[in-house]
Design a protein around this motif. Structure first.
Motif, PDB file in Angstrom:
ATOM      1  N   ILE A 251      -0.827  45.789  35.446  1.00  0.00           N
ATOM      2  CA  ILE A 251      -0.520  46.685  34.320  1.00  0.00           C
ATOM      3  C   ILE A 251       0.493  46.105  33.348  1.00  0.00           C
ATOM      4  O   ILE A 251       0.673  46.642  32.262  1.00  0.00           O
ATOM      5  N   ARG A 252       1.162  45.012  33.710  1.00  0.00           N
ATOM      6  CA  ARG A 252       2.228  44.466  32.862  1.00  0.00           C
ATOM      7  C   ARG A 252       1.797  44.271  31.413  1.00  0.00           C
ATOM      8  O   ARG A 252       2.571  44.603  30.487  1.00  0.00           O
ATOM      9  N   PRO A 253       0.587  43.739  31.135  1.00  0.00           N
ATOM     10  CA  PRO A 253       0.205  43.546  29.728  1.00  0.00           C
ATOM     11  C   PRO A 253       0.094  44.843  28.933  1.00  0.00           C
ATOM     12  O   PRO A 253       0.098  44.804  27.690  1.00  0.00           O
ATOM     13  N   TYR A 254      -0.008  45.977  29.615  1.00  0.00           N
ATOM     14  CA  TYR A 254      -0.244  47.253  28.933  1.00  0.00           C
ATOM     15  C   TYR A 254       0.951  48.206  29.003  1.00  0.00           C
ATOM     16  O   TYR A 254       0.917  49.274  28.393  1.00  0.00           O
ATOM     17  N   TYR A 255       1.985  47.836  29.746  1.00  0.00           N
ATOM     18  CA  TYR A 255       3.076  48.789  30.010  1.00  0.00           C
ATOM     19  C   TYR A 255       4.419  48.108  29.814  1.00  0.00           C
ATOM     20  O   TYR A 255       4.789  47.198  30.561  1.00  0.00           O
ATOM     21  N   GLU A 256       5.163  48.583  28.820  1.00  0.00           N
ATOM     22  CA  GLU A 256       6.424  47.936  28.463  1.00  0.00           C
ATOM     23  C   GLU A 256       7.540  48.235  29.468  1.00  0.00           C
ATOM     24  O   GLU A 256       8.572  47.562  29.457  1.00  0.00           O
ATOM     25  N   HIS A 257       7.337  49.228  30.322  1.00  0.00           N
ATOM     26  CA  HIS A 257       8.368  49.586  31.301  1.00  0.00           C
ATOM     27  C   HIS A 257       8.057  49.056  32.702  1.00  0.00           C
ATOM     28  O   HIS A 257       8.568  49.594  33.698  1.00  0.00           O
TER      29      HIS A 257
END
Length: 343
Positions: A251-257
């Motif tokens: 999910i890192r590419p889609y979630y800034e947190h």
């Protein structure tokens, strides 16, 4: 000191789950052989449908075992039974009717094992009920399969005894029985996927954790508290590590947190280690559990609110199933490592 889980009731259930998985593999192998041996197109079609369901159910049983989180080997008597039945099904001593009869007996054994696990879970702990919930679908389908196999047995038996077909209307009766079971079970019996989505698996883990917290805080017996915390400790450690290995990188590419939830996970696991050496009878223990529950619930809330939404938006259904498979595999490996370390 709360460090390991050593509860005979939970280990007994784990052994039954291991037996159930081994029997499921046997059922699948038998169905493949029966399909090869059968020349009746209608019966072959029913056996083929049963085989497809049983392949899906093997994945469901795997999921229940991983969610349960207690490892065990199958019983020696179960292994001997499997070897004996394999020999009968693969050999030429039995007629097709007799082989299907052996399969129906196995289905009965599998059904009763699943129901026994369900009833035992109700007695031992609500967290176990949450973990083995997927087995309900398997139990209902096995009951439906039993009805179908009874119909097959009547057809094959009459043919072997008389050389003629049984009276018409048999399948209608079987279908009525199966429909009644499906009505009780609802959509769980008619599902099409062999794997839950990653969100389903995560939500199951969250529910089980909530249940264990409630059981710990509601218990007065230090032995029961130790039992519940031992399970909670293992579950959260495995869940958090598997998330860091599978979920967060995806999910890192889609979630800034993403970094924030990494840190939340690490914090929760550090809190577990702080609680581990405490006396479960002390007031400090339950105070620390309350803090841990708050931190865990904050993490769950953020995950179910933000992460679940972005998974739905950015990953296809097949990708979510694949992520679930990878998450389940990671959990299983971590559980094996933890069991080996405590052996």
């Amino acid at each position: 000191m709360v460090s390991t889980l050593d509860d005979t009731k939970r280990l007994a259930i784990a052994t039954k789950l291991a037996d159930m998985k081994a029997l499921q593999n046997l059922l699948i192998n038998n169905e493949e052989k029966l399909i090869q041996d059968c020349t009746d197109d209608d019966i072959r079609k029913r056996l083929q449908d049963m085989l497809e369901s049983d392949r899906k159910n093997l994945g469901v049983i795997d999921t229940a075992i991983v969610q349960y989180g207690v490892q065990s080997e199958l019983k020696e008597t179960t292994q001997k039974l499997i070897e004996e039945v394999q020999k009968l099904i693969e050999g030429s001593e039995l007629t097709l009717f007799e082989k299907v009869f052996e399969q129906e007996l196995l289905k009965h054994k599998q059904t009763m094992t699943g129901l026994l696990i369900h009833k035992a879970a109700q007695v031992v702990g609500a967290d176990i009920e949450a973990a083995i919930a997927p087995l309900n679908a398997v139990n209902f389908e096995n009951r439906a399969h039993q009805e179908q196999l009874k119909g097959v047995l009547e057809i094959l038996g009459v043919r072997e005894l008389t050389g003629q077909d049984a009276k018409q209307g048999l399948w209608a009766r079987v279908e009525d029985a199966v429909a009644a079971l499906t009505g009780v079970a609802g959509s769980v019996v008619t599902r099409t996927d062999d794997e839950m989505s990653i969100r389903d698996l995560l939500r199951m883990d969250h529910t089980k954790a909530d249940t264990l917290f409630a059981e710990i805080l509601g218990a007065d017996d230090p032995q029961k508290i130790q039992e519940y915390f031992g399970q909670l400790y293992k579950d959260i450690k495995v869940h958090g590590t598997a998330e860091e290995q599978v979920l967060y990188p995806a999910i890192r590419p889609y979630y800034e947190h993403t970094q924030e939830i990494y840190e939340q996970t690490d914090e929760v696991m550090e809190m577990l280690d702080e609680i581990k050496p405490l006396d479960p009878a002390s007031s400090e223990f339950k105070a620390k559990i309350e803090q841990l529950r708050t931190a865990t619930r904050n993490h769950i809330n953020q995950e179910e609110k933000d992460v679940f939404a972005l998974i739905k938006e950015n990953f296809s259904h097949e990708q979510q199933k694949q992520m679930a498979t990878e998450f389940k595999t990671a959990k299983s490996q971590l559980q094996d490592q933890m069991a080996a370390a405590n052996a």
